[in-house]
Scaffold this motif. Structure first.
Motif, PDB file in Angstrom:
ATOM      1  N   UNK A  79       0.787  -1.224   0.000  1.00  0.00           N
ATOM      2  CA  UNK A  79       0.000   0.000   0.000  1.00  0.00           C
ATOM      3  C   UNK A  79       0.823   1.280   0.000  1.00  0.00           C
ATOM      4  N   UNK A  80       1.951   1.294   0.711  1.00  0.00           N
ATOM      5  CA  UNK A  80       2.706   2.531   0.924  1.00  0.00           C
ATOM      6  C   UNK A  80       3.873   2.672  -0.047  1.00  0.00           C
ATOM      7  N   UNK A  81       4.234   3.931  -0.319  1.00  0.00           N
ATOM      8  CA  UNK A  81       5.394   4.231  -1.160  1.00  0.00           C
ATOM      9  C   UNK A  81       6.666   3.905  -0.380  1.00  0.00           C
ATOM     10  N   UNK A  82       7.623   3.272  -1.060  1.00  0.00           N
ATOM     11  CA  UNK A  82       8.901   2.938  -0.434  1.00  0.00           C
ATOM     12  C   UNK A  82      10.046   3.249  -1.377  1.00  0.00           C
ATOM     13  N   UNK A  83      11.222   3.456  -0.795  1.00  0.00           N
ATOM     14  CA  UNK A  83      12.436   3.634  -1.591  1.00  0.00           C
ATOM     15  C   UNK A  83      13.626   3.077  -0.829  1.00  0.00           C
ATOM     16  N   UNK A  84      14.638   2.715  -1.592  1.00  0.00           N
ATOM     17  CA  UNK A  84      15.893   2.213  -1.038  1.00  0.00           C
ATOM     18  C   UNK A  84      16.871   3.384  -0.992  1.00  0.00           C
ATOM     19  N   UNK A  85      17.561   3.542   0.132  1.00  0.00           N
ATOM     20  CA  UNK A  85      18.583   4.573   0.290  1.00  0.00           C
ATOM     21  C   UNK A  85      19.904   3.860   0.550  1.00  0.00           C
ATOM     22  N   UNK A  86      20.886   4.079  -0.316  1.00  0.00           N
ATOM     23  CA  UNK A  86      22.213   3.483  -0.148  1.00  0.00           C
ATOM     24  C   UNK A  86      23.198   4.618   0.087  1.00  0.00           C
ATOM     25  N   UNK A  87      23.863   4.579   1.247  1.00  0.00           N
ATOM     26  CA  UNK A  87      24.882   5.564   1.596  1.00  0.00           C
ATOM     27  C   UNK A  87      26.235   4.864   1.516  1.00  0.00           C
ATOM     28  N   UNK A  88      27.141   5.418   0.709  1.00  0.00           N
ATOM     29  CA  UNK A  88      28.408   4.760   0.424  1.00  0.00           C
ATOM     30  C   UNK A  88      29.571   5.683   0.754  1.00  0.00           C
ATOM     31  N   UNK A  89      30.603   5.119   1.379  1.00  0.00           N
ATOM     32  CA  UNK A  89      31.903   5.781   1.509  1.00  0.00           C
ATOM     33  C   UNK A  89      32.876   4.875   0.776  1.00  0.00           C
ATOM     34  N   UNK A  90      33.427   5.361  -0.331  1.00  0.00           N
ATOM     35  CA  UNK A  90      34.300   4.552  -1.183  1.00  0.00           C
ATOM     36  C   UNK A  90      35.716   5.134  -1.138  1.00  0.00           C
ATOM     37  N   UNK A  91      36.629   4.390  -0.486  1.00  0.00           N
ATOM     38  CA  UNK A  91      38.010   4.851  -0.337  1.00  0.00           C
ATOM     39  C   UNK A  91      39.005   4.030  -1.141  1.00  0.00           C
ATOM     40  N   UNK A  92      38.522   3.151  -2.023  1.00  0.00           N
ATOM     41  CA  UNK A  92      39.434   2.358  -2.843  1.00  0.00           C
ATOM     42  C   UNK A  92      38.854   0.996  -3.166  1.00  0.00           C
ATOM     43  N   UNK A  93      39.523   0.289  -4.067  1.00  0.00           N
ATOM     44  CA  UNK A  93      39.036  -1.012  -4.498  1.00  0.00           C
ATOM     45  C   UNK A  93      37.838  -0.850  -5.416  1.00  0.00           C
ATOM     46  N   UNK A  94      37.122  -1.942  -5.674  1.00  0.00           N
ATOM     47  CA  UNK A  94      35.929  -1.872  -6.515  1.00  0.00           C
ATOM     48  C   UNK A  94      34.749  -2.487  -5.776  1.00  0.00           C
ATOM     49  N   UNK A  95      33.593  -1.853  -5.924  1.00  0.00           N
ATOM     50  CA  UNK A  95      32.359  -2.351  -5.342  1.00  0.00           C
ATOM     51  C   UNK A  95      31.221  -1.948  -6.267  1.00  0.00           C
ATOM     52  N   UNK A  96      30.246  -2.839  -6.433  1.00  0.00           N
ATOM     53  CA  UNK A  96      29.088  -2.520  -7.266  1.00  0.00           C
ATOM     54  C   UNK A  96      27.821  -2.997  -6.559  1.00  0.00           C
TER      55      UNK A  96
END
Length: 101
Positions: free
Chosen positions: A30-47
């Motif tokens: 019934x309700x509106x939803x969203x995903x929030x992703x907070x990232x601190x990227x200091x090196x390497x690879x991430x997806x």
């Protein structure tokens, strides 16, 4: 008056993280939803891949800059988040925001 509820699904800080992780959850009917992703990227690879499990619609963040990213969810659908990393340094937090009217 709309009321917001934010739930943390996962939070992690890491140094030289090399892994594949998967989260699967249902969005509210019934309700509106969203995903929030907070990232601190200091090196390497991430997806991060956000996949609607029913329509196979995919949104991908490939080695994103440090910051906050928001993705709306469709009502009543199953969503999957895939995290792939190799020698990543930093942290991430995945939250689900629900707007109750």
């Amino acid at each position: 008056m709309a009321k917001e509820k934010i739930t943390t699904l996962n939070s992690r800080s890491y140094k030289y993280l090399s892994t594949n992780r998967r989260f699967i959850f249902n969005s509210h009917k019934e309700y509106e939803q969203e995903i929030i992703i907070t990232i601190v990227n200091n090196g390497g690879t991430i997806s991060f891949e956000i996949i609607n499990a029913e329509t196979k619609e995919t949104t991908k963040l490939d080695n994103p800059e440090t910051g906050t990213y928001t993705f709306p969810l469709k009502k009543g659908m199953k969503t999957q988040i895939l995290i792939k990393s190799k020698a990543a340094i930093g942290s991430y937090k995945i939250q689900k925001k629900t707007v109750i009217e």
